[in-house]
Design an enzyme around this catalytic site. Structure first.
Site: not given
Length: 447
Positions: A109-111, A254
């Site tokens: 997971g990003s952010g 990313m």
């Protein structure tokens, strides 16, 4: 106008050449292929059409590795669509006690997507996931409407406001307590951008198991991956203080972590010994909400701000990653790869400043009723007859089948690394009730 069809549809020779070029790139960067001999182009009419990829000689003895990837920006509203998708997916699992973490082997997971992954895959006091997907959805909706800036900041009002204003990351600290990457139930990957090295940094449970210097507190991981590029960097260090990072948000480094998750699985033979190609994977990739929406008014700006331009660029990269993965999966993309994203989605009628959490959740449910968008080989995207909700229901049925296959198999699909130097306890705080519980941490191999 006889030439119009030729202009609208690329010729088969172009398709074949593009297919061969991408096959070389795929083999080179994903599977370690090192043969530089050019692929011959046949001139016979029978060879004019693209050659479908040949199935691998092996088959995974017990099934496929299940990968979850969640996009996200620095705002909680960016992960609302993903949270709603996972809440719906969890409801399709036919077991009220089933959780998302029970049916996936890897989560990236990003952010805000990294925060969502951490909430669903961190071990709670009872040894089960800290949050159910529906609980996470309601918290994200509350956070989206509770902060004046629309970020993971202090709420406008309430007893927690003064606490969260005194310490950066106070919201995440209250949710995760002192839990670290070692306290996750399955392999977790969360990216950020390290200003000290000028390169992306990937927080990884696998690395945390190997060395104390890569074990970070989850609340700091969430603060790092959600740090706005326009704000000051998040200074943080590993649990033992040996590794230091000056982090900005994962969306900068990313925005779509699906490719990193796939590469992690294919190259991590210790934990995933039978994953040798895309045939051995099943991937669910969840997109974020669209950029260009003002967090205060909920409407799309005529001239995006600098922060929104960064978000728009990040979404462009996320779409490119989606296209690349769809091409890598080739003809298996319809059975092994599912992407959920809103087409042109914005919170135009659901302003975080004026709307309540229930209305935001209803907005996400409406987006899931939209028709699904699929990336095609060299053709851009295609709107399918199935809705996003129907796609999720189908994927849930595949997860159930995979789960049942593993129960009957004597050979484990994954062999998770065990904690090398386990801590004695982990403090976990319940953000809903406000109570703190201390529980003993134990880690064992998960199959």
């Amino acid at each position: 106008m006889a030439s119009a069809p030729a202009l609208l549809e690329p010729g088969v020779d172009v398709d074949r050449l593009s297919y061969e070029i991408f096959s070389i790139l795929e083999s080179k960067f994903l599977f370690g292929f090192d043969d530089h001999k050019p692929l011959p182009l046949q001139s016979s009419p029978a060879a004019a059409s693209p050659v479908p990829p040949q199935p691998p000689a092996h088959r995974t003895p017990a099934g496929r590795v299940r990968i979850l990837s969640v996009d996200g920006g620095c705002r909680p509203s960016d992960a609302l669509l993903a949270a709603a998708s996972l809440a719906l997916l969890e409801s399709f699992l036919r077991d009220p006690s089933a959780r998302v973490a029970d049916f996936f082997d890897v989560a990236a997971g990003s952010g805000a997507g990294g925060v969502l992954v951490a909430m669903l895959f961190t071990r709670g006091p009872d040894g089960r996931p800290l949050f159910a997907a529906d609980e996470a959805l309601r918290l994200f909706a509350a956070w989206s409407t509770g902060s004046p800036s629309g970020s993971f900041g202090p709420p406008r009002k309430g007893p927690l406001g003064w606490v969260l204003r005194r310490k950066p990351g106070g919201l995440f600290r209250r949710v995760f307590g002192d839990a670290t990457l070692r306290d996750t139930l399955k392999p977790v990957l969360v990216p950020c951008y390290d200003l000290a090295t000028g390169a992306p940094f990937l927080f990884s449970r696998a690395d945390a198991m190997e060395a104390d210097g890569y074990d970070f507190r989850i609340w700091e991981v969430c603060a790092a991956t959600c740090a706005s590029a326009a704000a000051a960097a998040v200074e943080m260090s590993s649990a033992d203080g040996r590794t230091r990072i000056a982090a900005v948000g994962g969306g900068v480094a990313m925005g779509n972590p699906a490719a990193s998750a796939i590469t992690h699985v294919l190259n991590n033979k210790q934990e995933f010994p039978f994953a040798a190609g895309v045939d051995d994977l099943m991937v669910l990739s969840l997109g974020s909400c669209a950029a260009g929406v003002d967090s205060a008014s909920g409407r799309r700006r005529a001239v995006p701000s600098a922060a929104e331009l960064v978000r728009i660029a990040g979404e462009g990269v996320a779409d490119m990653v989606d296209q690349a993965i769809a091409m890598a999966f080739g003809h298996n993309r319809t059975s092994n790869y599912v992407r959920i994203q809103a087409n042109g989605f914005g919170l135009d009628n659901y302003s975080p400043r004026t709307s309540n959490a229930d209305r935001l959740i209803c907005a996400m449910e409406e987006r899931l009723s939209q028709r699904n968008v699929e990336s095609l080989l060299f053709r851009g995207t295609k709107i399918l007859d199935q809705t996003n909700a129907e796609k999720l229901e189908w994927f849930a049925s595949e997860l159930i089948k995979e789960h049942e296959r593993r129960k009957k198999s004597l050979i484990p699909i994954i062999l998770l690394k065990q904690v090398m130097t386990p801590r004695s306890s982990t403090a976990t705080t319940n953000v809903i009730t406000g109570t703190t519980t201390t529980s003993t941490t134990s880690t064992s191999a998960s199959l």
